[in-house]
Write a protein that holds these residues in place. Structure first.
Motif, PDB file in Angstrom:
ATOM      1  N   GLU A 100       0.835  -1.209   0.000  1.00 53.01           N
ATOM      2  CA  GLU A 100       0.000   0.000   0.000  1.00 53.01           C
ATOM      3  C   GLU A 100       0.868   1.258   0.000  1.00 53.01           C
ATOM      4  O   GLU A 100       0.560   2.233  -0.684  1.00 53.01           O
ATOM      5  CB  GLU A 100      -0.928   0.011   1.211  1.00 53.01           C
ATOM      6  N   CYS A 101       1.948   1.234   0.763  1.00 57.96           N
ATOM      7  CA  CYS A 101       2.879   2.363   0.793  1.00 57.96           C
ATOM      8  C   CYS A 101       3.428   2.634  -0.603  1.00 57.96           C
ATOM      9  O   CYS A 101       3.410   3.771  -1.073  1.00 57.96           O
ATOM     10  CB  CYS A 101       4.015   2.070   1.766  1.00 57.96           C
ATOM     11  N   ASP A 102       3.918   1.591  -1.274  1.00 60.77           N
ATOM     12  CA  ASP A 102       4.475   1.741  -2.626  1.00 60.77           C
ATOM     13  C   ASP A 102       3.447   2.319  -3.593  1.00 60.77           C
ATOM     14  O   ASP A 102       3.756   3.204  -4.386  1.00 60.77           O
ATOM     15  CB  ASP A 102       4.966   0.394  -3.167  1.00 60.77           C
ATOM     16  N   GLU A 103       2.247   1.818  -3.518  1.00 63.45           N
ATOM     17  CA  GLU A 103       1.213   2.248  -4.464  1.00 63.45           C
ATOM     18  C   GLU A 103       0.659   3.630  -4.128  1.00 63.45           C
ATOM     19  O   GLU A 103       0.394   4.429  -5.024  1.00 63.45           O
ATOM     20  CB  GLU A 103       0.106   1.204  -4.523  1.00 63.45           C
ATOM     21  N   ALA A 104       0.489   3.937  -2.857  1.00 65.50           N
ATOM     22  CA  ALA A 104      -0.087   5.227  -2.462  1.00 65.50           C
ATOM     23  C   ALA A 104       0.919   6.369  -2.539  1.00 65.50           C
ATOM     24  O   ALA A 104       0.532   7.522  -2.718  1.00 65.50           O
ATOM     25  CB  ALA A 104      -0.660   5.127  -1.061  1.00 65.50           C
ATOM     26  N   ASN A 108       1.609   9.395  -9.334  1.00 64.55           N
ATOM     27  CA  ASN A 108       0.433   9.154 -10.179  1.00 64.55           C
ATOM     28  C   ASN A 108      -0.463   8.120  -9.508  1.00 64.55           C
ATOM     29  O   ASN A 108      -0.779   7.089 -10.073  1.00 64.55           O
ATOM     30  CB  ASN A 108       0.867   8.670 -11.570  1.00 64.55           C
ATOM     31  N   VAL A 109      -0.860   8.432  -8.284  1.00 63.77           N
ATOM     32  CA  VAL A 109      -1.612   7.485  -7.465  1.00 63.77           C
ATOM     33  C   VAL A 109      -2.940   7.107  -8.132  1.00 63.77           C
ATOM     34  O   VAL A 109      -3.611   7.943  -8.733  1.00 63.77           O
ATOM     35  CB  VAL A 109      -1.842   8.053  -6.045  1.00 63.77           C
ATOM     36  N   GLY A 110      -3.271   5.826  -8.006  1.00 65.57           N
ATOM     37  CA  GLY A 110      -4.546   5.349  -8.539  1.00 65.57           C
ATOM     38  C   GLY A 110      -5.698   5.755  -7.637  1.00 65.57           C
ATOM     39  O   GLY A 110      -5.513   6.122  -6.480  1.00 65.57           O
ATOM     40  N   GLU A 111      -6.906   5.679  -8.163  1.00 66.52           N
ATOM     41  CA  GLU A 111      -8.099   6.075  -7.410  1.00 66.52           C
ATOM     42  C   GLU A 111      -8.249   5.327  -6.096  1.00 66.52           C
ATOM     43  O   GLU A 111      -8.738   5.876  -5.109  1.00 66.52           O
ATOM     44  CB  GLU A 111      -9.356   5.854  -8.257  1.00 66.52           C
ATOM     45  N   GLU A 114      -6.502   7.333  -3.365  1.00 62.95           N
ATOM     46  CA  GLU A 114      -6.743   8.757  -3.168  1.00 62.95           C
ATOM     47  C   GLU A 114      -7.291   8.955  -1.761  1.00 62.95           C
ATOM     48  O   GLU A 114      -8.052   8.136  -1.252  1.00 62.95           O
ATOM     49  CB  GLU A 114      -7.737   9.284  -4.208  1.00 62.95           C
ATOM     50  N   ASN A 115      -6.894  10.022  -1.131  1.00 65.46           N
ATOM     51  CA  ASN A 115      -7.333  10.360   0.223  1.00 65.46           C
ATOM     52  C   ASN A 115      -6.869   9.361   1.269  1.00 65.46           C
ATOM     53  O   ASN A 115      -7.609   9.015   2.191  1.00 65.46           O
ATOM     54  CB  ASN A 115      -8.849  10.562   0.279  1.00 65.46           C
ATOM     55  N   TYR A 116      -5.636   8.915   1.129  1.00 67.66           N
ATOM     56  CA  TYR A 116      -4.973   8.079   2.131  1.00 67.66           C
ATOM     57  C   TYR A 116      -3.887   8.905   2.798  1.00 67.66           C
ATOM     58  O   TYR A 116      -3.200   9.687   2.140  1.00 67.66           O
ATOM     59  CB  TYR A 116      -4.296   6.866   1.479  1.00 67.66           C
ATOM     60  N   CYS A 117      -3.721   8.711   4.062  1.00 65.97           N
ATOM     61  CA  CYS A 117      -2.537   9.211   4.745  1.00 65.97           C
ATOM     62  C   CYS A 117      -1.485   8.132   4.517  1.00 65.97           C
ATOM     63  O   CYS A 117      -1.679   6.978   4.913  1.00 65.97           O
ATOM     64  CB  CYS A 117      -2.818   9.410   6.235  1.00 65.97           C
TER      65      CYS A 117
END
Length: 167
Positions: A100-104, A108-111, A114-117
């Motif tokens: 999740e860290c890598d992806e968030a 160019n974060v995916g939907e 979005e809105n993650y700390c």
């Protein structure tokens, strides 16, 4: 200091930026500090105080990332899309795994993120090291000394002398 070293300090011959070579200390350090704990970065709930979060940098200002700050991000940015928490429970949506860290953390974060700390733990990069090469003595030491000696010698040569010592 020893705890922060990935390997013992050694000496290696290296080519310097001016093309000369010198014996240098090779210092390989770990990616995590040894003198303090790191984190947390994201509070878990909008009611958490500043000890539960990190800092937020914006326009040269530093803000504590407490629950109230996360709750008010929409106001802070004057943008209603900033909603990093569940309005019913107050729970802040944050990353909890390395994947999740890598992806968030991707620019160019995916939907889905979005809105993650984004909270990326030091354990995700335990094998990260950085290597420094530091000359074992100042490269300008001889140059400064030689210039000083040359100036000293020339200023003290006999006035009628056509020869003087050079270094």
């Amino acid at each position: 200091m020893q705890a922060g070293l990935a390997t013992p300090i050694t000496i290696e011959s290296r080519t310097l930026s001016d093309g000369s070579t010198a014996d240098c200390y090779k210092i390989v350090v770990t990616g995590t500090p040894t003198d303090h704990e790191m984190g947390p970065w994201c509070p878990s709930n909008i009611y958490d105080d500043a000890t539960a979060g990190g800092i937020w940098l914006e326009n040269g200002e530093v803000y504590d990332v407490d629950g109230a700050f996360v709750k008010n991000l929409a106001t802070f940015y004057n943008d209603d899309t900033w909603m990093l928490y569940n309005a019913t429970t107050g729970e802040i949506t944050k990353t909890t795994t390395e994947t999740e860290c890598d992806e968030a953390a991707n620019p160019n974060v995916g939907e889905e993120y979005e809105n993650y700390c984004v909270e990326c733990l030091p354990s995700y990069v335990e094998d990260l090291t950085h290597t420094y090469y530091i000359p074992s003595y100042s490269q300008n030491r001889c140059n400064s000394l030689c210039i000083f000696n040359r100036t000293w010698w020339r200023s003290r040569r006999p006035r009628n002398s056509y020869k003087y010592r050079t270094f």
